[in-house]
Design an enzyme around this catalytic site. Structure first.
Site, short mmCIF file in Angstrom:
data_model
loop_
_atom_site.label_atom_id
_atom_site.label_comp_id
_atom_site.label_asym_id
_atom_site.label_seq_id
_atom_site.Cartn_x
_atom_site.Cartn_y
_atom_site.Cartn_z
CG ASP A 30 -2.21 -0.62 0.76
OD1 ASP A 30 -2.55 -0.98 -0.20
OD2 ASP A 30 -3.30 -0.25 1.79
NE ARG A 91 -9.87 2.76 -5.45
CZ ARG A 91 -9.05 2.69 -4.67
NH1 ARG A 91 -9.74 2.38 -3.40
NH2 ARG A 91 -7.64 2.90 -4.66
CB ILE A 115 -6.98 6.21 -1.42
CG1 ILE A 115 -8.10 5.47 -1.33
CG2 ILE A 115 -6.34 6.37 -2.85
CD1 ILE A 115 -9.33 6.01 -2.03
CB SER A 116 -5.84 1.33 1.07
OG SER A 116 -5.07 1.73 2.26
CB ALA A 117 -5.06 -1.72 -3.16
#
Length: 281
Positions: A30, A91, A115-117
């Site tokens: 991440d 998203r 922003i995380s996967a």
């Protein structure tokens, strides 16, 4: 266009991982998102890949739903509850312009934050879903773009409370604006969803105790204030470690004792001070 067609392996408009990538989907970084792309795609994006990324860069609920279908096909989204909230919160509203919101990769949001996967968001939502029932309280530490906080708010509803804390004021402003464009806007207006500028390592005592706590950055050890703010019977999900990190699940029993288990190997940005985070900006 059906969701199954949009996310099927034969589709040329969706970035599906190789078999090897699928096996290690929960171990991808991440933090080193450029390295992830270079590793998976040989360091350069060919014409077909570039065309696919351009297509997926444009926001729409249809594409967002296709992303969720993709995550379901690969076993990351396992329940209707998580699928529903990820379909509801687009998203694309939380990813900076110019990036591809529906690819399964973390994205930079500025100030050395990401922003995380999507697969990591789905993983954390699945781990916390039973602690995000209507009326419950949830804390999102290092709330970043506000995406996961918005998901929490939708799950606990107007009778619950979802709090996002972030020590970069500009990110708090941006996350607030992001949510105002999303399906969670009404929850922020009525006060059941809120963002605050604060050191995440200290939590947010004002709305404690929390049934669910999520930490979106890696701590060298579990911060004591967060453990204290976790409600007996509650659960915390937090990446712990420095270079080598584990996504840990902490459950607090009724007597206040805790149990810890490792869910996956991960790589997150560090949970640190504001000055340390900004020093390389």
């Amino acid at each position: 266009m059906s969701l199954a067609a949009a996310a099927s392996p034969s589709s040329s408009r969706f970035l599906l991982p190789s078999t090897a990538a699928r096996r290690r989907v929960l171990k991808e970084s991440d933090y080193d998102f450029e390295g992830w792309r270079a590793q998976e795609y040989g360091g350069e994006l060919g014409p077909a890949m570039s065309e696919a990324m351009q297509f997926w860069a444009e926001g729409s609920l249809e594409k967002n739903n296709a992303l969720v279908e993709y995550l379901k096909q690969y076993g990351v989204v396992r329940t209707d509850k998580v699928a529903e909230v990820m379909e509801t919160i687009d998203r694309a509203l939380f990813v900076p312009e110019g990036f591809t919101p529906y690819t399964d990769s973390p994205m930079p949001i500025g100030y050395n934050a990401t922003i995380s996967a999507p697969h990591m968001h789905a993983t954390c939502l699945e781990l916390l879903k039973d602690y995000l029932q209507p009326g419950m309280h949830a804390l999102d530490v290092g709330s970043g773009s506000g995406y996961l906080t918005a998901c929490f708010a939708m799950m606990v509803g107007p009778e619950g409370r979802a709090v996002g804390i972030e020590h970069i004021p500009e990110l708090v402003v941006a996350s607030t604006e992001n949510v105002e464009r999303s399906a969670a806007a009404a929850l922020m207006k009525d006060g059941s969803l809120s963002f605050h500028v604060s050191d995440g390592r200290l939590g947010w005592p004002d709305a404690a105790p929390y049934d669910a706590i999520h930490v979106g950055a890696a701590a060298p050890e579990i911060p004591r204030p967060l453990l204290e703010q976790l409600k007996p019977g509650g659960r915390m999900v937090i990446p712990v470690g420095t270079y080598s990190q584990d996504l840990q699940v902490i459950d607090k029993s009724a007597d206040g004792s805790t149990s810890v288990r490792n869910d996956a190997s991960v790589r997150y940005v560090p949970l640190t001070s504001r000055s340390a985070q900004l020093q390389d900006s």
